[in-house]
Write a protein that holds these residues in place. Structure first.
Motif, short mmCIF file in Angstrom:
data_model
loop_
_atom_site.label_atom_id
_atom_site.label_comp_id
_atom_site.label_asym_id
_atom_site.label_seq_id
_atom_site.Cartn_x
_atom_site.Cartn_y
_atom_site.Cartn_z
N PHE A 70 0.83 -1.20 0.00
CA PHE A 70 0.00 0.00 0.00
C PHE A 70 0.87 1.26 0.00
CE2 PHE A 70 -2.25 3.33 2.35
CZ PHE A 70 -3.42 3.43 1.62
N ARG A 71 1.88 1.24 0.88
CA ARG A 71 2.74 2.43 0.94
C ARG A 71 3.59 2.58 -0.33
NH1 ARG A 71 4.76 2.41 7.29
NH2 ARG A 71 2.72 3.02 8.16
N LYS A 72 3.96 1.49 -0.91
CA LYS A 72 4.71 1.55 -2.17
C LYS A 72 3.85 2.16 -3.27
CE LYS A 72 7.14 -1.36 -5.52
NZ LYS A 72 7.51 -2.75 -5.91
N ALA A 73 2.61 1.75 -3.36
CA ALA A 73 1.70 2.32 -4.37
C ALA A 73 1.48 3.81 -4.13
CB ALA A 73 0.38 1.57 -4.35
N ARG A 74 1.38 4.20 -2.88
CA ARG A 74 1.17 5.62 -2.57
C ARG A 74 2.37 6.47 -2.99
NH1 ARG A 74 -0.05 6.86 3.59
NH2 ARG A 74 2.21 6.52 3.69
N VAL A 75 3.59 5.95 -2.74
CA VAL A 75 4.79 6.69 -3.15
C VAL A 75 4.88 6.75 -4.67
CG1 VAL A 75 7.31 6.67 -3.11
CG2 VAL A 75 6.03 6.21 -1.03
N LEU A 76 4.51 5.68 -5.35
CA LEU A 76 4.53 5.69 -6.82
C LEU A 76 3.56 6.73 -7.37
CD1 LEU A 76 4.69 1.85 -7.56
CD2 LEU A 76 6.46 3.54 -8.09
N MET A 77 2.43 6.91 -6.71
CA MET A 77 1.49 7.95 -7.15
C MET A 77 2.09 9.34 -6.94
SD MET A 77 -2.14 6.36 -5.78
CE MET A 77 -3.02 7.88 -6.13
N LYS A 78 2.83 9.50 -5.84
CA LYS A 78 3.48 10.79 -5.62
C LYS A 78 4.53 11.07 -6.69
CE LYS A 78 2.91 11.30 -0.60
NZ LYS A 78 3.63 11.40 0.69
N SER B 169 4.30 10.13 -9.66
CA SER B 169 3.59 10.11 -10.95
C SER B 169 3.88 8.86 -11.76
CB SER B 169 3.92 11.37 -11.77
OG SER B 169 3.53 12.53 -11.07
N GLU B 170 4.24 7.77 -11.09
CA GLU B 170 4.40 6.47 -11.75
C GLU B 170 3.05 5.77 -11.68
OE1 GLU B 170 7.03 5.42 -13.27
OE2 GLU B 170 8.57 6.85 -12.62
N LEU B 171 2.07 6.29 -12.47
CA LEU B 171 0.68 5.86 -12.30
C LEU B 171 0.46 4.42 -12.74
CD1 LEU B 171 -1.14 9.11 -13.48
CD2 LEU B 171 -0.37 8.46 -11.19
N LYS B 172 1.07 4.01 -13.83
CA LYS B 172 0.87 2.63 -14.30
C LYS B 172 1.41 1.62 -13.30
CE LYS B 172 0.73 3.69 -19.23
NZ LYS B 172 1.33 3.42 -20.57
N LEU B 173 2.62 1.89 -12.78
CA LEU B 173 3.18 0.99 -11.76
C LEU B 173 2.32 0.98 -10.50
CD1 LEU B 173 6.99 1.84 -12.11
CD2 LEU B 173 5.79 -0.19 -12.95
N ALA B 174 1.83 2.15 -10.15
CA ALA B 174 0.97 2.23 -8.97
C ALA B 174 -0.31 1.45 -9.19
CB ALA B 174 0.66 3.70 -8.66
N LEU B 175 -0.89 1.55 -10.42
CA LEU B 175 -2.12 0.80 -10.71
C LEU B 175 -1.88 -0.70 -10.62
CD1 LEU B 175 -5.06 0.85 -11.60
CD2 LEU B 175 -4.27 0.89 -13.99
N THR B 176 -0.72 -1.15 -11.11
CA THR B 176 -0.40 -2.59 -11.01
C THR B 176 -0.35 -3.04 -9.56
OG1 THR B 176 0.87 -2.40 -13.06
CG2 THR B 176 1.27 -4.33 -11.68
N LYS C 291 -8.69 7.50 -6.16
CA LYS C 291 -7.84 8.67 -6.43
C LYS C 291 -6.97 8.44 -7.66
CE LYS C 291 -6.00 11.09 -3.23
NZ LYS C 291 -5.20 11.58 -2.09
N LEU C 292 -6.46 7.19 -7.82
CA LEU C 292 -5.61 6.89 -8.97
C LEU C 292 -6.41 6.99 -10.28
CD1 LEU C 292 -2.93 5.93 -10.16
CD2 LEU C 292 -3.64 3.59 -9.70
N TYR C 293 -7.63 6.43 -10.28
CA TYR C 293 -8.45 6.52 -11.49
C TYR C 293 -8.85 7.97 -11.77
CZ TYR C 293 -8.86 1.49 -12.12
OH TYR C 293 -8.58 0.16 -12.38
N LYS C 294 -8.98 8.74 -10.71
CA LYS C 294 -9.25 10.17 -10.89
C LYS C 294 -8.09 10.85 -11.61
CE LYS C 294 -9.73 14.41 -8.20
NZ LYS C 294 -9.79 14.99 -6.85
N MET C 295 -6.84 10.46 -11.21
CA MET C 295 -5.66 11.03 -11.88
C MET C 295 -5.56 10.53 -13.31
SD MET C 295 -2.97 10.67 -8.72
CE MET C 295 -1.61 11.42 -9.59
#
Length: 809
Positions: free
Chosen positions: A724-732, A734-741, A762-766
């Protein structure tokens, strides 16, 4: 005449060791007081008195009585007891000094294989002293010196498990297979110990409790073949041997009664109060004698005639003692050859047919020795002639044809009357004698199997030591392999390689694996991996196997705390308090129970009680810190965690607690440092790695945080928090595809987690996917109604952003 001082003190020492060996410490303490009053200046009396005080739990008294000789290092026992008392009292430098000063007394001692059911060494050897010295150095925070002592102790004795545990506590790298392996030194020690065991076993065989075996070494006064006195006393003592055989089912041995005092002397030499070196010499002297049947001495005929003349009445039914002969005489007497010829002359006139018989079927002896060649001969002489030494050259023609037939008939009749006692006579000494009830055609035919049996005895005795030594080597190798597996598993657990430790313990044999200690280690391994349900299963099995076990029960109580199993936790606390109210584990369980009920003040009282009972109980201090953090008393929490680190510098939970407190206080650099210290001790804990990443994230270092979260995901692929925290940092970043995975994987791992769906929205919003965003926001709202305000705000902002985009379009 007053008794000598040496004998009185020797008797007191033997009594003290007797009571100590039987765990009668109060009796031993009283007797040690008498000995010390009798010899107040003797080092041995001070040592025994201090030892009794130490074993009765009176550590300060043991310290006082052993200080005089122990501090100076003039007596090894006093120095050892003094050092043990110093370890308990916290006077570590004094104990180290005492052992160093007495080094000349123990540095060359090795008692490997010198302890058995009948022997023991009451003073420690080098391995035991080095292990104690290592504990003192470790308690004094001299880790390098402690490691050296532990290593030297394990070199001398690889089964010094305490030394291995001490090595694991120091944190050094250990190559476990190099410790538990067969070395030339071990082989040499095993050979020497097996030789000693062989000596002792042969000595035991020489002095059995039962009357069927003979004594291998007898003096001339008890040898039934040597003099008239011994023969006469033997007949008088065991004249009723037929009754004895009916009661016991065994024959009476003259030699066993003649040397009844010898085993008692042997036992005395094996007690700690005796001289062990003398006893070893005595055993060696006995076993050096060759096992060869002796030749018959002279004056045999005169002996028999004198007995028959002295005993005018009928002789006893069976002269069993005459079949007993010693086997360790090495020099024949000078007139043995004439004796042999005399026996040959006597045997020409033997007639057995016309004898009286008793009720039991045995032949009754005549009252007077016949002088004519054709007259019937006494049964005792016939026994002597039948069981002559194997070196006799009596030919098969000594008996006539008629006499041989009559002997067969007589023996057949005797066999019917005596079915149990007669065949045992020939086996009393060595097993190479003939049975009385057996039929044979001539002496020459009977001598050949006797000689071959004697040779077989020699071969067996020569093969015995080598066979026993090979079996001892096999047993030692098996034990070393077992210890190597146990040590490898424990060392892996100490290094928090929990999966490896679990595999090693699971590979043990079922008998060794299904033991409380091994199951506790497996439970701890699952606990360290945060697999609390699996850990609970193993601790439940431990409690069923050992209901009174206290070790590792504080871990079990924490497992139940994490599982929120309040009933089982309260029941465990109740059981532990019933087992031992003065154990820190019991008070930890009670404290965890109160903590789970949010009663932090009562929990603190329990945890403080645990650390009062054992000031080195680091986990108790850590639990105190957790309760102080729950009460937001951060200064007291810091003190508690620091006490835990003082008790055990490798207790990573206390380092983690310090990092948590500094994080809450906003001191992020200190928090990162303490989290890293904890992670260095336990590098496989994903929670610690996530804490480091969280602190780096707060310090605006998202790249560093991403590296830590990625490492945590590798260590624990099923960790929801790390992913979860890894995905949140990826969103920060702007690594959106990796975060979505990552979030899609996370959604499958935790489908009912509201935060996951909120972050997906929030990711789909971005990504400008409004439909998916609304879908996940709605799911998050359904899963966590309490966070409705935040989720509604996010959904409203979604519409605002879309309107802004449309206006921009």
């Amino acid at each position: 005449m007053s008794p000598s001082t040496a004998h009185i003190s020797s008797q007191l020492r033997q009594l003290i060791y007797y009571h100590l060996d039987n765990n009668l410490v109060r009796n031993a303490l009283f007797l040690a007081g008498r000995l010390h009053a009798y010899e107040p200046r003797a080092a041995e009396s001070s040592y025994l008195l201090a030892l009794c005080h130490l074993q009765s739990g009176q550590v300060k008294a043991a310290y006082d009585y052993s200080k005089n000789f122990g501090w100076r290092g003039t007596h090894l026992g006093c120095a050892y007891v003094f050092a043990q008392a110093c370890l308990d009292l916290g006077k570590y430098p004094e104990g180290i000094t005492a052992l160093e000063r007495s080094k000349g007394l123990w540095s060359t001692k090795n008692h490997w294989g010198k302890h058995s059911e009948t022997r023991r060494q009451h003073l420690p050897d080098a391995a035991a002293v080095l292990c104690l010295q290592g504990k003192l150095f470790y308690a004094h925070n001299e880790l390098n010196a402690a490691v050296e002592c532990y290593v030297d102790a394990l070199k001398l004795n690889p089964f010094m498990w305490d030394a291995f545990l001490g090595l694991c506590e120091t944190g050094v790298n250990i190559r476990v297979p190099n410790i538990f392996k067969m070395t030339p030194e071990l082989s040499a020690l095993l050979a020497s110990s097996s030789q000693d065991d062989l000596d002792v076993s042969s000595d035991k065989a020489a002095h059995p409790a039962g009357p069927l075996q003979s004594q291998p070494k007898l003096n001339s006064s008890t040898d039934p073949f040597t003099s008239l006195t011994s023969r006469t006393e033997a007949v008088g003592t065991h004249g009723s041997s037929a009754l004895w055989e009916k009661l016991n089912g065994s024959t009476v041995s003259v030699a066993s009664t003649g040397t009844s005092a010898v085993p008692a002397i042997r036992e005395g030499t094996e007690t700690p109060g005796g001289q062990s070196s003398e006893s070893d010499d005595r055993v060696m002297h006995r076993t050096d004698a060759p096992l060869e049947p002796p030749l018959a001495p002279a004056r045999k005929n005169r002996t028999i005639q004198t007995i028959s003349a002295d005993h005018g009445m009928d002789s006893p039914p069976k002269m069993k003692p005459t079949g007993i002969r010693p086997r360790t005489r090495t020099k024949p007497e000078p007139d043995e050859s004439t004796t042999t010829y005399t026996e040959r002359e006597l045997s020409h006139g033997v007639r057995v047919g016309d004898r009286k018989r008793t009720v039991s079927g045995s032949v009754a002896h005549s009252a007077q020795q016949p002088t004519e060649p054709g007259a019937p001969q006494r049964r005792s002489v016939r026994l002597f002639n039948q069981i002559k030494p194997t070196t006799s050259k009596l030919s098969s023609t000594a008996l006539g044809t008629k006499d041989g037939r009559e002997m067969k008939k007589v023996r057949a009749t005797g066999a019917k009357g005596r079915t149990t006692t007669a065949p045992s006579v020939g086996r009393v000494v060595s097993g190479n004698r003939k049975h009385i009830g057996d039929t044979h055609d001539g002496e020459a035919k009977d001598h050949r199997p006797a000689t071959s049996a004697s040779n077989g005895t020699h071969h067996t005795s020569s093969r015995g030591p080598s066979l026993d030594r090979s079996k001892a080597v096999e047993a030692l190798t098996w034990l070393l392999e077992l210890f190597s597996k146990l040590a490898s598993g424990y060392f892996a657990l100490c290094r928090y390689r929990c999966a490896e430790a679990t595999q090693i313990f699971a590979a043990l044999s079922q008998g060794q694996r299904e033991t409380p200690w091994v199951l506790s280690q497996i439970g701890r391994a699952y606990y360290e991996q945060a697999m609390y349900s699996e850990a609970e299963k193993y601790f439940v099995r431990v409690k069923s196997m050992a209901p009174s076990r206290l070790e590792d029960m504080e871990i079990y109580s924490t497992v139940l705390w994490h599982l929120k199993n309040d009933v089982e936790l309260a029941y465990l606390a109740h059981e532990l308090m019933e087992t031992d109210r003065l154990s820190p584990q019991a008070w930890c369980a009670v404290g965890n129970s109160f903590s789970h009920q949010r009663d932090h003040d009562q929990a603190l009282k329990c945890f403080k009680r645990a650390t009062q009972l054992d000031p080195h109980f680091a986990y108790g201090f850590t639990l105190q810190g957790h309760e102080y953090v729950a009460n937001e008393e951060y200064d007291k929490a810091l003190d508690a965690y620091r006490h835990g680190i003082s008790a055990d510098s490798r207790h990573y939970n206390a380092w983690y607690g310090l990092g948590t407190v500094y994080d809450k206080m906003g001191k992020l650099e200190f928090a990162e440092q303490h989290f890293r210290n904890a992670a260095n001790i336990n590098p496989t804990n994903a929670v610690l790695i996530c804490c480091i990443g969280l602190v780096l994230e707060k310090m605006n270092n998202p790249r560093g945080a991403l590296a830590q979260y990625g490492r945590a995901c590798q260590l624990a692929p099923h960790s929801v928090l790390a992913r979860f925290r890894k995905a949140r940092v990826l969103m920060k970043l702007s690594e959106l595809k990796l975060a979505l995975t990552e979030l899609k994987v996370l959604k499958d791992m935790a489908p009912d987690e509201a935060n996951v769906h909120y972050l997906l929205g929030k990711l789909y919003k971005m990504l400008h996917e409004k439909a998916n965003a609304i879908k996940h926001f709605t799911t998050a709202l359904n899963l966590d109604p309490k966070a409705a305000q935040y989720i509604k705000d996010a959904m409203e902002s979604l519409d605002d952003d879309e309107e802004d985009d449309e206006d921009m379009a």
